[in-house]
Structure formats: C-alpha cells, structure tokens
Design an enzyme around this catalytic site. Structure first.
Site, PDB file in Angstrom:
ATOM      1  N   GLN A 257      13.595 -14.196   5.249  1.00 46.21           N
ATOM      2  CA  GLN A 257      12.341 -14.940   5.133  1.00 46.21           C
ATOM      3  C   GLN A 257      11.962 -14.892   3.646  1.00 46.21           C
ATOM      4  O   GLN A 257      11.514 -13.864   3.157  1.00 46.21           O
ATOM      5  CB  GLN A 257      11.255 -14.280   5.996  1.00 46.21           C
ATOM      6  CG  GLN A 257       9.960 -15.055   6.016  1.00 46.21           C
ATOM      7  CD  GLN A 257       8.806 -14.259   6.625  1.00 46.21           C
ATOM      8  OE1 GLN A 257       8.776 -13.031   6.570  1.00 46.21           O
ATOM      9  NE2 GLN A 257       7.841 -14.969   7.189  1.00 46.21           N
TER      10      GLN A 257
ATOM     11  N   ASN B  57      -3.678  -5.418  19.829  1.00 40.85           N
ATOM     12  CA  ASN B  57      -2.293  -5.867  19.933  1.00 40.85           C
ATOM     13  C   ASN B  57      -1.413  -4.937  19.105  1.00 40.85           C
ATOM     14  O   ASN B  57      -1.630  -4.762  17.916  1.00 40.85           O
ATOM     15  CB  ASN B  57      -2.219  -7.294  19.381  1.00 40.85           C
ATOM     16  CG  ASN B  57      -0.794  -7.788  19.216  1.00 40.85           C
ATOM     17  OD1 ASN B  57       0.085  -7.432  19.999  1.00 40.85           O
ATOM     18  ND2 ASN B  57      -0.577  -8.615  18.196  1.00 40.85           N
TER      19      ASN B  57
ATOM     20  N   ASP C 212       8.160  -1.427  10.754  1.00 41.22           N
ATOM     21  CA  ASP C 212       7.298  -0.339  10.289  1.00 41.22           C
ATOM     22  C   ASP C 212       6.522   0.317  11.429  1.00 41.22           C
ATOM     23  O   ASP C 212       5.535   1.000  11.212  1.00 41.22           O
ATOM     24  CB  ASP C 212       6.335  -0.842   9.196  1.00 41.22           C
ATOM     25  CG  ASP C 212       5.479  -2.007   9.653  1.00 41.22           C
ATOM     26  OD1 ASP C 212       5.634  -2.457  10.801  1.00 41.22           O
ATOM     27  OD2 ASP C 212       4.652  -2.486   8.847  1.00 41.22           O
TER      28      ASP C 212
ATOM     29  N   TYR D  85      30.576  34.345  -6.924  1.00 40.71           N
ATOM     30  CA  TYR D  85      30.863  32.920  -6.745  1.00 40.71           C
ATOM     31  C   TYR D  85      32.286  32.778  -6.241  1.00 40.71           C
ATOM     32  O   TYR D  85      33.238  33.276  -6.864  1.00 40.71           O
ATOM     33  CB  TYR D  85      30.702  32.139  -8.063  1.00 40.71           C
ATOM     34  CG  TYR D  85      31.172  30.711  -7.890  1.00 40.71           C
ATOM     35  CD1 TYR D  85      30.487  29.844  -7.055  1.00 40.71           C
ATOM     36  CD2 TYR D  85      32.333  30.249  -8.513  1.00 40.71           C
ATOM     37  CE1 TYR D  85      30.938  28.556  -6.834  1.00 40.71           C
ATOM     38  CE2 TYR D  85      32.793  28.961  -8.304  1.00 40.71           C
ATOM     39  CZ  TYR D  85      32.089  28.114  -7.456  1.00 40.71           C
ATOM     40  OH  TYR D  85      32.545  26.841  -7.238  1.00 40.71           O
TER      41      TYR D  85
ATOM     42  N   GLY E 117       3.868 -15.189   7.411  1.00 44.94           N
ATOM     43  CA  GLY E 117       3.281 -14.747   8.676  1.00 44.94           C
ATOM     44  C   GLY E 117       4.330 -14.287   9.673  1.00 44.94           C
ATOM     45  O   GLY E 117       5.514 -14.586   9.533  1.00 44.94           O
ATOM     46  N   THR E 118       3.849 -13.553  10.690  1.00 47.14           N
ATOM     47  CA  THR E 118       4.777 -12.962  11.665  1.00 47.14           C
ATOM     48  C   THR E 118       5.481 -14.029  12.517  1.00 47.14           C
ATOM     49  O   THR E 118       6.654 -13.860  12.873  1.00 47.14           O
ATOM     50  CB  THR E 118       4.034 -11.979  12.591  1.00 47.14           C
ATOM     51  OG1 THR E 118       2.838 -12.605  13.085  1.00 47.14           O
ATOM     52  CG2 THR E 118       3.631 -10.711  11.844  1.00 47.14           C
TER      53      THR E 118
ATOM     54  N   LYS F 216       9.248  -0.875   2.266  1.00 45.11           N
ATOM     55  CA  LYS F 216       8.561   0.018   3.205  1.00 45.11           C
ATOM     56  C   LYS F 216       9.465   0.558   4.312  1.00 45.11           C
ATOM     57  O   LYS F 216       9.449   1.758   4.601  1.00 45.11           O
ATOM     58  CB  LYS F 216       7.370  -0.719   3.818  1.00 45.11           C
ATOM     59  CG  LYS F 216       6.642   0.077   4.869  1.00 45.11           C
ATOM     60  CD  LYS F 216       5.238  -0.394   5.103  1.00 45.11           C
ATOM     61  CE  LYS F 216       5.147  -1.654   5.887  1.00 45.11           C
ATOM     62  NZ  LYS F 216       3.739  -1.972   6.240  1.00 45.11           N
TER      63      LYS F 216
ATOM     64  N   ARG G  17       0.804  -1.228   0.000  1.00 40.13           N
ATOM     65  CA  ARG G  17       0.000   0.000   0.000  1.00 40.13           C
ATOM     66  C   ARG G  17       0.838   1.279   0.000  1.00 40.13           C
ATOM     67  O   ARG G  17       0.307   2.375  -0.108  1.00 40.13           O
ATOM     68  CB  ARG G  17      -0.967  -0.019   1.201  1.00 40.13           C
ATOM     69  CG  ARG G  17      -2.180  -0.897   0.948  1.00 40.13           C
ATOM     70  CD  ARG G  17      -3.037  -1.007   2.186  1.00 40.13           C
ATOM     71  NE  ARG G  17      -2.420  -1.868   3.200  1.00 40.13           N
ATOM     72  CZ  ARG G  17      -2.770  -1.877   4.490  1.00 40.13           C
ATOM     73  NH1 ARG G  17      -3.705  -1.069   4.921  1.00 40.13           N
ATOM     74  NH2 ARG G  17      -2.180  -2.696   5.330  1.00 40.13           N
TER      75      ARG G  17
END
Ligand code: UD1
Ligand code: CA
Length: 460
Positions: A77, A174, A109, A371, A82-83, A22, A15
């Site tokens: 992984q 959670n 994140d 300059y 899954g976590t 991310k 997303r």
C-alpha cells in the site's frame, strides 16, 4: 470452506518514535508481526497476506530469513489511505476456492489475540456472515464504536472522530479484527468512500453495507482488553510485554516449575522444562531452551538456545548461549558459556571461566578464571586457575586437544595447536607450545633464580 488472512501492517507507527517499522518491534523476543502471522497459521489460513507500506523493505527483509518466509504473500500500500484501502491492496492475490470462502482481517500491531478467540470468530462467520470482534472497554477513547439497533443487532461502526456525542458514550468498541465472506468483502470494499473526518477509506464502513444488504452480522464481545490492545507507543508495547510474560510464567507455574518470583523471569522464545525445575529471579531465557528434570537456574542468569540435562545447576550470574550441557553439571557462578560449548555430564565450570566452541569431557573441571576456546577435553581433566587456551595467533584460530585425566597447572598458557595426551601433567605457570606425550610432566617456564642480597631500587 477455506480461509485466507489479510494482515494490515502498512502504518508508520509515528508514536513509537523509532526508525524501525512498528510491527518489527518485539513482544517476548518475537516481532509483533510474527505473532500475528503465527496466529493466522494456527487458524490454518491457506494464504497469509501482509499489507506493507512504511518500511516495506525492512519488514520483508526481516521475514526473509524467518520461519514464515515462504508462507507470506506481500501486498504493498504505497499511501496509507485507510484500513479499507489497505485490505483492497491484497485482493488481487486472493484465491477463489468456493462460494463459502472467508477472509479474516488482522492487524500487525495487535499481537496477542488468543487463537481460541480467533477460531470462534471464524466459526461465527460460518456461512456467509460477517463477524466482528468487539470489546466492552472502560475507556473507549480513540476507538471505533459498535452501533447496535434496538434488537441488539450490529448496524454499523463509527470512528470516534466521526461520532456524535451520544455515540461516544458507547463503550463497546471495535477491535478491528473481523471475518467476512470473501466475495461480499470484495463487493463492499468496492463501494466504500472516504468522505469522513479523516478522509480515509475505512474498513469499518463495510459493516453498514452488510447491514443494508441483509447480511447477518455477529459480534463476538470479549472482556480481556489485552487480547485486542493495539500497540501505538512504547508504553503500550511495554504493557503488552508484561502481559505476555505473565501468560508465559503462568504456563510454567501450572506445569510445575518453581519460579521464585514470576515477575522476574523473562521468556523470549520457547522454554520447555522437565519436572522439579527451579528458576531464581532476574533470569532471561532466549530462543529455544530445554531444561531437564531438577535443573536449577540461579539468579541473574541469561540462557539462550541451550539444552541442559537432569540435575544440572546453573549458579548466579551465568551467561550461556548456544550450548549443550549434560546432567549433574555445575556452571557458574559468573561463568560465560559461548556458542559451540558442550559440557558433558558431571562437569564443573566455575567462576570467571569462559568457554567457546569447546567440548569438555565428563567429570572435567575448570573451577576458576580460565579461557577455553576451540578445544576438546577428555574425561576427568583438571584445568587450574588462570589457564588460558591461546586459540588465536592473531590471524587464524587453532584447536587444542586434551586427553583424559590431564592436569593443567594454574596460570598455564596452551598455545594452539597443541595436544596434551592422557595423564599429562602441566606444571603451573607453563607456556606450552609443543605436544605433551601421555604420562609426561611438562615444565614450560624459566628456571627460578634466587639472587642473594638484592638491593631494591631507591627513589631519585
Ligand atoms: C482502527 C479501526 C477502529 C478500531 C481500531 C482498533 C478503522 C477505520 N478503524 O482504527 O474502528 O477501533 O482500529 O485498534 O479501521 N493500516 C494500514 N494502512 C492504512 C491504515 C492503517 O495498513 O492505510 C494498518 C495500521 O498499520 C494498523 C491497522 O491498520 O496496523 C490499524 O490502523 P490504525 O490507523 O491504527 O487504525 P485506528 O485509527 O486505530
Ligand atoms: Ca491503532
């Protein structure tokens, strides 16, 4: 007791609509993952494990040059199952130091959890307990719900997709962050399955396993949702950025800095200020910036990796990068100070003046349109309007040396390498490509001719 941290960062972050993983998106100029690694280091974790999957190469590369490169242990992984599965990937790298070892699981994140909160969570896990960081949320949609029994003890966590209608009414959610005894965690992770709505190995399933084997579960419920807000899209990233900036500007105000509008100052790195510093609106500080006492920063200025001495004023619209500026100097409005610039005390750099890799001696001035690159100026030098140091011959860069009390007339060109010795005086409009000895006037231009009766061209 030793503590190791496992940071989950294998997800793609679909997303975010970005090609960048991310956790490399920044808050306050610092990648989210670095915020989390910093938090783990503050807890004095003996090892920090980061589980990567999507964009693993990019993430590791981003950290190879960063300050934490030697402190991170990477685990991969391959598939995001899954976590719980993610945490399992880090297990082979864990150390065994004793029966009271703890693991803290953090998310790459979720960047803004306070270290005091994390420390309390570790303390609660104490000896052989499981502690879970929860939040009572106004809107718990999408998050795992904390299930408590009638005595108020945590029994399990249920993901929203697996929850009953009644469970979805629960507002305690959670955060995902938990601390567990290492040996028990390894044991529980071996037992979790993936028969749920998402077909994933949920880390959250260890909570029910802990309840079953009689492990005490403590919940630390916090109220500030920003502390555990995870970033899934650019809107949340922007919200956390604002929150982070608010924390930074509050710290500045509390330390006595005057901010004309705390909503219009951005700190992307570290900013340290002396007494009575004033900062106007739309100012951006990047990298490491140190401001001495009584420094004034004008509106619309950007200052990066620079230190500025007592009483110096930076005027509107000035851009400064990689400079060292002394005291009681004045820079801007609309000056561009580039890396390697050293402005000594009481120098004045005015509008539309650009400097790069240049030392400007005490009391020297370049007030307009100039300059100055690859140059070294002594004290009390005056650089007139429109002076250009030609440091580049198209292939190589050359240096220009200017002594004390030299006057360079307006619109002169100094073709490097060239040396102007003390008290030299350069006539306006000169093109100087040879050294000028001390106390000499140099006139490096064609002599003016006047042609009387000159007829202007006429249109054919
Ligand atoms: C998770 C929790 C949920 C909690 C929520 C808080 C589980 C099963 N659910 O849900 O209870 O309320 O966080 O934000 O843990 N990740 C991996 N590998 C994977 C899956 C995830 O590394 O296979 C990482 C992600 O990159 C992310 C973190 O784990 O950093 C959380 O993953 P995410 O998919 O956002 O979990 P949620 O479904 O939000
Ligand atoms: Ca999430």
């Amino acid at each position: 007791m030793t503590l190791e941290a496992i940071i989950l960062a294998a997800g793609k972050g679909t997303r975010m609509n970005s090609n960048k993983p991310k956790v490399l998106h920044s808050i306050g100029g610092i990648p989210m993952l670095e915020h989390v690694v910093d938090a783990a280091m503050l807890l004095e974790a003996t090892k920090v494990h980061v589980v990567v999957g999507y964009g693993a190469g990019q993430i590791k590369a981003a950290f190879s040059a960063e300050k934490h490169k030697d402190e991170i242990f990477w685990a991969t992984q391959e598939e995001q199952l899954g976590t719980g599965h993610a945490v399992r990937q880090a297990l082979p790298n864990l150390e065994y130091n004793g029966a009271d070892d703890l693991i803290i699981v953090l998310y790459g994140d979720v960047p803004l959890t306070k270290s005091t909160t994390l420390r309390e969570l570790v303390r609660l896990a104490g000896n052989n307990k499981l502690s879970v960081l929860s939040l009572v949320a106004e809107n718990p949609t999408g998050l795992g719900r904390i299930l408590r029994n009638q005595a108020g003890n945590i029994e399990a966590i249920v993901e929203e997709k697996d929850a009953t209608e009644a469970q979805r009414q629960i507002k305690e959610i959670n955060s995902g962050i938990m601390v567990a005894p290492k040996s028990k965690l390894i044991n529980w992770l071996g037992k979790i399955g993936n028969s749920n709505q998402q077909g994933e190995y949920y880390l959250t399933d260890i909570v029910a396993l802990a309840a079953i084997d009689g492990t005490e579960i403590t919940g630390l419920a916090i109220n500030d949702g920003m502390e555990v807000l995870g970033v899934n899209d650019k809107e949340q990233l922007a919200a956390l950025e604002r929150h982070y900036q608010m924390i930074k500007t509050t710290e500045l105000l509390q330390s006595g800095v005057t901010l004309r509008d705390p909503n219009r100052v951005d700190v992307r790195g570290s900013l340290s200020c002396g007494k009575d510093v004033e900062i106007d609106v739309n100012t951006i500080f990047e990298g490491e910036v140190v401001l001495g006492d009584k420094v004034v920063i004008g509106a619309n200025s950007t200052i990066k990796d620079t230190s500025i001495g007592t009483g110096t004023k930076i005027l509107t619209g000035t851009s400064i990068d990689g400079a060292t500026i002394g005291s009681n100097a004045s820079v801007g409005p609309m000056a561009r100070i580039r890396p390697g610039t050293v402005l000594k005390d009481e120098t004045k750099i005015g509008n539309f003046v650009e400097t790069k890799n240049a030392i400007i001696g005490a009391g020297s001035k370049a007030s307009h349109l100039a300059y100055i690159g690859d140059a070294e100026l002594g004290e009390s030098v005056n650089i007139g309007a429109g002076v250009i140091v030609c440091n580049y011959d198209g292939v190589n860069k050359h240096r220009t040396i200017i002594g004390n009390n030299v006057f360079v007339g307006s619109n002169s060109v100094l073709v490097a390498p060239v040396t102007l010795s003390d008290n030299a005086f350069i006539a306006a409009g000169s093109s100087i490509n040879g050294d000028v000895p001390a106390d000499n006037l140099a006139v490096g231009r064609a002599k003016q001719r006047n042609i009387p009766g000159w007829k202007r061209p006429i249109k054919k």
